[in-house]
Design a protein around this motif. Structure first.
Motif, mmCIF file in Angstrom:
data_model
loop_
_atom_site.group_PDB
_atom_site.id
_atom_site.type_symbol
_atom_site.label_atom_id
_atom_site.label_comp_id
_atom_site.label_asym_id
_atom_site.label_seq_id
_atom_site.Cartn_x
_atom_site.Cartn_y
_atom_site.Cartn_z
ATOM 1 N N TRP A 192 0.708 -1.130 -0.009
ATOM 2 C CA TRP A 192 0.055 -0.183 -0.031
ATOM 3 C C TRP A 192 0.900 1.097 -0.006
ATOM 4 O O TRP A 192 1.354 1.716 0.999
ATOM 5 N N LYS B 15 -6.755 -5.007 2.993
ATOM 6 C CA LYS B 15 -8.122 -5.119 3.894
ATOM 7 C C LYS B 15 -7.950 -3.989 4.790
ATOM 8 O O LYS B 15 -8.868 -3.080 4.999
ATOM 9 N N LYS C 61 -6.466 -1.041 4.051
ATOM 10 C CA LYS C 61 -6.421 -0.064 3.114
ATOM 11 C C LYS C 61 -7.807 0.234 2.889
ATOM 12 O O LYS C 61 -8.289 1.532 2.732
ATOM 13 N N ASP C 62 -8.682 -0.864 2.549
ATOM 14 C CA ASP C 62 -10.133 -0.576 2.147
ATOM 15 C C ASP C 62 -10.746 -0.147 3.340
ATOM 16 O O ASP C 62 -12.003 0.455 2.991
ATOM 17 N N ASN C 63 -10.500 -0.210 4.490
ATOM 18 C CA ASN C 63 -11.096 0.095 5.772
ATOM 19 C C ASN C 63 -10.692 1.263 6.291
ATOM 20 O O ASN C 63 -11.036 1.491 7.521
#
Length: 332
Positions: free
Chosen positions: A24, A78, A80-82
């Protein structure tokens, strides 16, 4: 890691951070931005990369062991997405800590904060009732030193208890049956509460206990100090050497030593706004109470007890009883 062994030695945290960045690329900017924001809230904090990384794992119900294997590509993506919800929950929690009067000067364990972030992330409300219970949690977790050993297992045990509890409110009763290393728990007995009055001198632990006893102060608006009811300087040798006690006997050396120790313990402390504390300073308690505003607002002042220093022992005994009863009503 092989390259690192031949160059500048990186810390474990640096290595983990580089692992996250490999999956990321904006992770450093996002985490640095979050740390800069939360560490300047109120009187300031000392949150670190380790806190953020462990908290991310905790909120997403993953292992909180900080090792390279934990931060595999799927785990980092995960996070990064949250990230938006994670960072919001962290910031909301730090604002709550500031409201409680906690900062870098009186937080002993930053790890103890992570379960509060988890509660918030899972939809928990910071309403009046939950705030009162959350204050109790953060004080008890640190005063009882729940996270002093086996940190990861302590975090995991609390998370399991929170998973099966109502997500929109917080009560200490959700955690009272959780057991920790050394057969410790987040439960107090009456005897343990009484022992607190001789366990800690003035400092972070006594501030936390006082924050339970003075819950209505506007901590986020003013800096509150721990103030000695009978002033610290009142026990200096020149001031106390010829003190005549209620029984007519002049104070002896053993009693002087004991009084000097007890002056810094909980029963001789209160919370005052910084400017008030500075103005009180070395003023004898009996003189400070002659000011109507002080006598009207002081808490846990025993009745029918002289506030002259000669009656220090009786004052401490009676004030400790008042404060102990109040803590038992809160914690038991």
């Amino acid at each position: 890691m092989r390259v690192n062994s031949g160059g500048t030695v990186l810390s474990k945290s640096d290595l983990l951070f580089s692992t996250i960045i490999s999956h990321w690329d904006k992770a450093r900017d996002e985490i640095d931005k979050l740390l800069a924001e939360i560490n300047k809230i109120g009187e300031g904090y000392k949150f670190t990369n380790d806190f953020v990384m462990r908290t991310c794992l905790y909120l997403l119900d993953m292992s909180v062991t900080l090792k390279v294997e934990t931060f595999k590509r799927d785990s980092v993506l995960k996070i990064k997405d949250n990230w938006a919800a994670i960072s919001t929950s962290v910031k909301d929690t730090v604002h709550l800590l500031n409201e409680f009067g906690f900062n870098s000067n009186n937080i002993i364990s930053y790890v103890a904060i992570t379960p509060i972030v988890y509660y918030k992330y899972k939809g928990g409300a910071f309403d009046t009732g939950s705030k009162s219970e959350l204050r109790k949690y953060i004080v008890m977790a640190q005063v009882k030193q729940i996270f002093g050993a086996a940190t990861n297992s302590a975090l995991a045990n609390i998370r399991e208890a929170l998973k099966i509890s109502p997500s929109d409110s917080f009560k200490m009763s959700y955690l009272t049956n959780v057991r920790f290393t050394g057969d410790r728990s987040l439960r107090y007995t009456a005897d343990e509460i009484d022992a607190l009055f001789d366990t800690f001198g003035i400092g972070a632990y006594t501030f936390m206990l006082l924050s339970l006893l003075y819950p209505n102060l506007k901590y986020s608006q003013k800096g509150f100090h721990q103030d000695h009811m009978h002033p610290h300087t009142g026990f200096e040798e020149e001031k106390i050497k010829d003190l005549v006690l209620p029984d007519g006997i002049v104070i002896d050396d053993d009693r002087k030593v004991e009084w000097c120790r007890r002056r810094n313990t909980l029963a001789n402390l209160q919370l005052l706004e910084g400017r008030e504390n500075e103005s009180k300073n070395a003023m004898p308690l009996v003189d400070w109470l002659k000011i109507p505003e002080n006598s009207d607002n002081v808490k846990y002042l025993p009745t029918f007890v002289s506030c002259e220093l000669a009656h220090f022992e009786e004052f401490m005994e009676k004030r400790q009883k008042l404060m102990s009863d109040a803590l038992k009503a809160i914690l038991l």
